[in-house]
Design an enzyme around this catalytic site. Structure first.
Site, mmCIF file in Angstrom:
data_model
loop_
_atom_site.group_PDB
_atom_site.id
_atom_site.type_symbol
_atom_site.label_atom_id
_atom_site.label_comp_id
_atom_site.label_asym_id
_atom_site.label_seq_id
_atom_site.Cartn_x
_atom_site.Cartn_y
_atom_site.Cartn_z
ATOM 1 N N HIS A 1 44.865 24.941 67.460
ATOM 2 C CA HIS A 1 44.053 26.148 67.252
ATOM 3 C C HIS A 1 44.474 27.190 68.284
ATOM 4 O O HIS A 1 44.182 27.053 69.461
ATOM 5 C CB HIS A 1 42.569 25.819 67.377
ATOM 6 C CG HIS A 1 41.707 27.033 67.257
ATOM 7 N ND1 HIS A 1 41.626 27.762 66.098
ATOM 8 C CD2 HIS A 1 40.924 27.683 68.156
ATOM 9 C CE1 HIS A 1 40.820 28.791 66.279
ATOM 10 N NE2 HIS A 1 40.391 28.777 67.523
ATOM 11 N N ASP B 1 44.173 30.744 69.555
ATOM 12 C CA ASP B 1 43.429 32.003 69.554
ATOM 13 C C ASP B 1 44.356 33.187 69.802
ATOM 14 O O ASP B 1 45.130 33.179 70.755
ATOM 15 C CB ASP B 1 42.351 31.982 70.642
ATOM 16 C CG ASP B 1 41.208 31.058 70.279
ATOM 17 O OD1 ASP B 1 40.657 31.214 69.188
ATOM 18 O OD2 ASP B 1 40.879 30.175 71.100
ATOM 19 N N ASP C 1 36.986 27.825 63.693
ATOM 20 C CA ASP C 1 36.295 28.217 64.929
ATOM 21 C C ASP C 1 35.304 29.376 64.816
ATOM 22 O O ASP C 1 34.433 29.500 65.666
ATOM 23 C CB ASP C 1 37.346 28.515 66.020
ATOM 24 C CG ASP C 1 36.755 28.491 67.418
ATOM 25 O OD1 ASP C 1 35.699 27.855 67.599
ATOM 26 O OD2 ASP C 1 37.329 29.100 68.332
ATOM 27 N N HIS D 1 38.564 36.046 65.908
ATOM 28 C CA HIS D 1 37.183 35.678 66.248
ATOM 29 C C HIS D 1 36.853 35.731 67.737
ATOM 30 O O HIS D 1 35.729 35.388 68.114
ATOM 31 C CB HIS D 1 36.820 34.315 65.644
ATOM 32 C CG HIS D 1 37.700 33.191 66.083
ATOM 33 N ND1 HIS D 1 38.841 32.839 65.409
ATOM 34 C CD2 HIS D 1 37.620 32.355 67.140
ATOM 35 C CE1 HIS D 1 39.418 31.825 66.026
ATOM 36 N NE2 HIS D 1 38.700 31.514 67.084
HETATM 37 ZN ZN LIG Z 1 39.139 30.130 68.475
#
Ligand SMILES: [Zn+2]
Length: 1083
Positions: free
Chosen positions: A61, A63, A185, A431
């Site tokens: 994941h 970001d 997420d 996000h």
């Molecule tokens: Zn995230």
């Protein structure tokens, strides 16, 4: 009518025939030939029947900015903040995949992937293509970033998917097309996102975060996987199979084999004293059995990864290999558990192939709570100025796309500039970007990126506008290029160009596909100005002083003391008008604006024939008059004090960037007395309110307007008392709303909210305030049988109705403690050495809830929603060198990009350059089906008329993202549980322990079409069938169904006259429908 339709159908048939004779560029055919091993569903590892198949998902994941900036994450710098380098992840994963064909990996964030891709050698790129073609590396989600779902606007979400999927398609063809959404997420999930995924052709979506009570209940009831109805207007084309993951997106406790983790590897040395194979496999299989009890099929999905995992992929993979080998070895001794490398789409295929039915859901997953005191409702408002800047960015991107499309001549930099802006806006949707949940330094990096992208795209706009506006008098030399400057400080009523020049031009570009009227405000240094319209006519103006609180902002370096106001009428659709503004040498002195005399003993009223507002003697709003009613209405600013705690246990949770948690339910008034000044003139009436030293507001009603504008200014929020504060505006009416209110979903459909209630479970709320907060992207409303009140916002905010008749919106927050969800900083924004100041607007509509004569309030709100999102963009040019007469004769001061103006219910959602000689165009019906008795209807128009500025050769419809042909694209279908749907039509079901199995289908269920299948002759848009299309073709049926609906819904009468070759360009829209087309232009 009937005969007309028959003829029309015949013509449609011709259309479907002829359109395929045109040579079209094919989307997603790059890898159709020599495919060899298959990507997609056929590449899935087998799942033996009778086994519990455990789909292990190797994933990372990543970001797109959070604790570190996008580049810091990509390159892996600042390791003391977080040990995370995305380039290493992709490097090492690719090597691991190349070594072993059994392994699988999914990648999600196109922002990172393409940064990496560009740095690779052609040789490695070929190898990666092979991995993609064989389904070993699979793209999931595929948008530029994994967007937030509460604070994002649908226009930006669609854009960032379109761009991510476009690059995947251009690079990898069909095998690069993601089939599954992956929102693991984001902090809660919107219904509109489900609808968009469905319309983009996704087969399903998985996510990680939902309310802890909801999750418990869903697991117990085996309802964590479901069919989500994404729209109340669009029917089953908005249905999306959706699954909530068991353990967010983490590996089971003890099984994170990443170098970032401290869990034990699998030690299998035969004689090693540390050999742990038996114990580790036992533990894992126990976990598997537990999880499987909560899900319906003989398949479970286990995410083996986490934030920035797989920087040394072989470490993780080596242990997964061992786990799989030793667990599956037990099958020889009777174990019925089978572990396999898989992907979310392979898991989805297994669910589909199980042939059972599924629960359904029609509401959304907001708000998200992770424990009784952690409602993730603070981020709905966190970083209000970044949220507004993001919305400005969308506005600018749309204008830049249109002007780039409209350019008579495009230079080589146009594409890179536009792409940079597209990609920057893609990053902003992440996000931890627009949500405001990043570290301060990262927030500044986002803002900086956006301002650089704005500058880049500005050069496209400037070039296009110069091309369009010059050459009116071609016999003379081409005039010097004009500046067409954007003033980015208009939010503090400052613009160097308009303040310091006595002659300047203002070009207003209207990105909407219908004419608009807009009141324009320009910061000026004096009160004597004349405004000429493009015909040279002098316009009525009004000058109002810049509000005191704005003028006093310390870092505002501006000599503008006034705002010059005029009405820009009839701004052409997808076009511009330029106005000439000058300060005459001599002007009468009586123009100087002064406040109306102070009246301390009586009421103050502003307004027009549509709406009036009354203020009491203390300066507060007290009444509204509209639609023949006078009702109580007050408005004030209040604040909650943010809870402070050490976060060691739930009860000690602090309010922070994610979490809104007031210290008590108590609110504090920003003021009990408001100082006001009143300005009334021919164009606008304003009340300037000062609540205290850090809260002020201008309430205004323009002459022709049907609503009131509340322009608030909040900050610096004082913290000398060591208390963080969360500031709200609250509108209080006597409407008997009975606990019900409505908020929008990403700017589109409205969702019903009920105080202290959730649609699908009995909620127990221990946070009375924040547990009732919902995301408001554009609108919040309430009503009873007589009256309705709606407030439109200019950015995402949190909002609620905590008492009947009341609406509140959180406008700003400043907090002194972290909420312990990772940011590690208090949300304490400062600029120029003091607390951040935010300025913004609310638009208030008030009137009769139904039986309103003429257009409904809801329809008027929708129109203003559009105009608030995409008003005219202001371009300023110095005109010192041109007198008004010279200006009139030297430039083309009006430009119109469309020849037929669309009905106001139709929004040209997208107009952008796509591939060479192509445009990507989206049309949208902006009303829901029950919002207006007259306008919530089918509309029909001809795209050739609308886009008259272009030489259109043909069009072809795509999925919402613009990267797959609609008529060739299939989605998996899932069967809803019998109790929720009219299942009789489907067949016989057997219900066992909560799961429902389809025994026999009365009519064949649509099977999933996997990508290995070539379309058969006679099927929709099949390659082989271009010339042999017959009346039975699916394409024909699709249109036939449509036209019958038209008849049933009684289409509006303004149908464009028909002629043969025009038929293929006719477009119809039903309420809330968006249709996307690739438009081919003549070369
Ligand atoms: Zn995230």
């Amino acid at each position: 009518m009937f005969g007309k339709i028959g003829a029309w159908l015949a013509l449609l048939y011709i259309f479907s025939y002829s359109v395929h004779n045109v040579e079209l560029r094919n989307i997603g055919t790059v890898n159709r030939e020599n495919k060899g091993p298959q990507c997609g569903y056929p590449s899935c590892h087998p799942t033996p029947p009778g086994m519990l198949n455990v789909h292990l998902i190797a994933h990372t994941h990543d970001d797109v900015g959070w604790l570190k900036t996008v580049d810091q994450y990509y390159y892996g710098s600042e390791t003391l903040i977080q040990k995370a380098g995305v380039q290493y992840i992709i490097d090492s994963v690719v090597q691991s995949l190349l070594r072993d064909p059994a392994k699988r990996f999914i990648y999600v964030e196109s922002a990172f992937f393409f940064k990496w891709w560009k740095e690779q050698t052609a040789e490695l790129q070929e190898k990666v293509k092979m991995l993609v073609n064989e389904g070993r590396l699979e793209f999931i989600g595929g948008a530029w970033s994994m967007n937030d779902e509460a604070t994002t606007h649908y226009q930006s979400t669609i854009d960032q998917f379109a761009w991510g999927l476009r690059l995947l398609n251009d690079t990898f063809g069909e095998c690069g097309r993601p089939r599954v959404g992956w929102q693991i997420d984001p902090f809660g999930h919107s219904r509109e996102m489900a609808s968009m995924f469905a319309q983009m052709g996704f087969d399903g979506m998985f996510f990680g975060r939902l309310d802890y009570q909801d999750k418990d209940e869903r697991l117990m009831m085996q309802k964590a996987e479901m069919i989500w109805h994404g729209s109340a207007n669009l029917g089953d084309k908005s249905d999306l199979f959706t699954g909530a993951l068991y353990n967010n997106y983490q590996a089971p406790a003890g099984f994170c084999f990443d170098i970032l983790c401290a869990d034990q590897p699998i030690i299998d040395g035969k004689h090693s004293p540390d050999n742990n194979v038996k114990e580790r496999v036992n533990t894992f299989l126990e976990y598997v059995k537990t999880q499987s009890r909560y899900y319906r099929t003989n398949n479970i999905i286990i995410t083996m990864g986490g934030d920035f995992t797989y920087q040394a992929a072989q470490v993780y993979y080596k242990n997964l290999d061992k786990l799989i080998r030793y667990a599956n070895e037990r099958q020889a001794n009777g174990s019925n558990i089978n572990l396999l490398y898989s992907t979310p789409s392979c898991y989805l295929k297994s669910l589909h192939d199980a042939g059972i039915s599924w629960p359904t859901k029609s509401d959304d997953f907001f708000p998200y709570a992770s424990d009784p005191h952690a409602y993730w409702t603070g981020y709905f408002t966190s970083r209000p100025t970044l949220k507004r800047f993001e919305r400005d960015g969308n506005h600018f991107l749309q204008v830049c796309k249109q002007l780039t499309s409209l350019a008579p001549k495009r230079s080589a930099e146009f594409d890179p500039h536009l792409n940079f802006m597209r990609e920057t806006m893609g990053i902003m949707q992440h996000h931890d970007a627009v949500t405001g949940t990043e570290k301060q330094k990262v927030a500044l990096d986002y803002a900086k990126r956006l301002s650089v992208a704005l500058r880049a795209c500005s050069t496209n706009m400037r070039s296009t506008l110069n091309q369009l506006s010059s050459g009116k008098n071609r016999s003379t030399a081409v005039p010097a290029a004009l500046e067409f400057k954007t003033c980015t400080l208009l939010n503090i009523s400052s613009c160097a160009l308009s303040e310091t020049n006595t002659r300047f031009a203002l070009t207003l570009y209207n990105p909407l596909a219908h004419e608009t009227d807009e009141y324009i405000r320009i910061p000026v240094a004096d009160y004597k100005y004349a405004v000429l319209d493009p015909t040279g006519k002098s316009l009525p103006t009004q000058v109002v002083p810049v509000p005191n609180a704005v003028a006093k902002i310390k870092y505002r370096r501006s000599i503008a003391q006034y705002e010059l106001i005029f009405l820009a009428a009839k701004l052409p659709a997808v076009g511009y008008r330029t106005y000439y503004i000058e300060k005459p040498d001599i002007a009468p002195d009586d123009l100087k604006p002064g406040p109306a005399p102070k009246k301390t003993s009586s009421l103050t009223r502003i307004g027009n024939g549509n709406i009036k507002l009354t203020f009491d003697t203390n300066g507060f709003l007290s009444e509204v008059t509209a639609d023949g009613m006078t009702r109580q209405l007050s408005q004030e600013f209040l604040y909650y004090e943010g809870a402070i705690g050490n976060n060691a246990e739930f009860l000690n949770r602090s309010s922070g960037a994610y979490i809104f948690r007031p210290k008590a339910d108590k609110v504090f008034f920003a003021s009990d007395r408001v100082a006001i000044e009143v300005y009334k003139g021919p164009l606008v009436q304003e009340v300037h309110q000062k609540f205290n030293d850090w809260v002020s507001q201008v309430v205004r009603i323009y002459k022709q307007s049907n609503h009131a504008e509340f322009e608030w200014l909040v900050g610096p929020i004082p913290i000398e008392d060591h208390m963080g504060k969360e500031v709200i505006t609250r509108f209080k009416s006597d409407i008997e709303s009975d606990g019900i209110f409505y908020t929008d979903s990403n700017g589109r459909e409205m969702l019903k909210r009920q105080r202290n209630h959730r649609e699908t479970w009995n909620v127990k709320l221990q946070e009375r305030v924040s547990g009732n907060y919902y995301p408001v992207t554009t609108k919040i409303a309430l009503e009873d049988t007589t009256a309705r009140m709606a407030i439109l916002t200019d950015r995402a905010q949190g909002g609620s109705s905590l008492q009947d008749g009341e609406l509140e919106l959180m406008v700003h927050r400043r907090l002194l403690h972290d909420d312990a969800f990772g940011v590690g900083e208090a949300l304490n924004e400062t600029e120029f050495g003091e607390g951040l100041i935010a300025r913004g607007k609310h638009h208030l509509f008030f009137g009769q809830s139904d039986r309103r004569p003429g257009v409904s309030l809801k329809a008027m709100e929708r129109l203003l929603q559009l105009q608030t999102l995409l008003p005219a963009w202001k371009f300023f040019s110095n005109m010192t060198a041109y007198s008004s007469d010279q200006w009139l004769t030297s430039f083309t001061n009006t430009f119109n990009g469309v020849s037929v103006i669309l009905p106001k219910t139709v929004h040209l959602l997208t107009l952008e350059p796509w591939h060479e000689n192509e445009l990507l165009v989206r049309f949208e019906h902006i009303l829901e089906k029950d919002e207006d008795s007259r306008y919530s209807k089918y509309v029909q128009f001809n795209i050739k008329d609308v886009l008259a500025a272009f030489n259109i050769e043909s069009i072809r419809e795509t999925t919402l993202d613009g990267n797959a042909w609609l008529d060739e694209h299939r989605r998996m279908e899932f069967v809803p549980d019998p109790e929720e749907e009219s299942y009789d039509a489907y067949g016989t079901f057997a219900k066992t322990s909560g799961a429902v199995h389809l025994l026999e289908a009365a009519k064949p269920l649509l099977e999933a079409k996997y990508s290995k299948e070539a379309l058969k002759a006679g099927e929709l848009g099949a390659e082989s069938n271009r010339l042999k299309r017959n009346a039975d073709s699916g394409h024909f049926i699709l249109h036939k169904r449509r036209s019958q609906q038209v008849r049933a819904d009684n289409v509006n009468e303004n149908v464009v006259p028909k002629s043969n070759d025009r038929e293929q360009f006719l477009i119809e829209l039903s309420p809330m429908e968006i249709r996307t087309f690739v438009v081919y232009l003549s070369k």
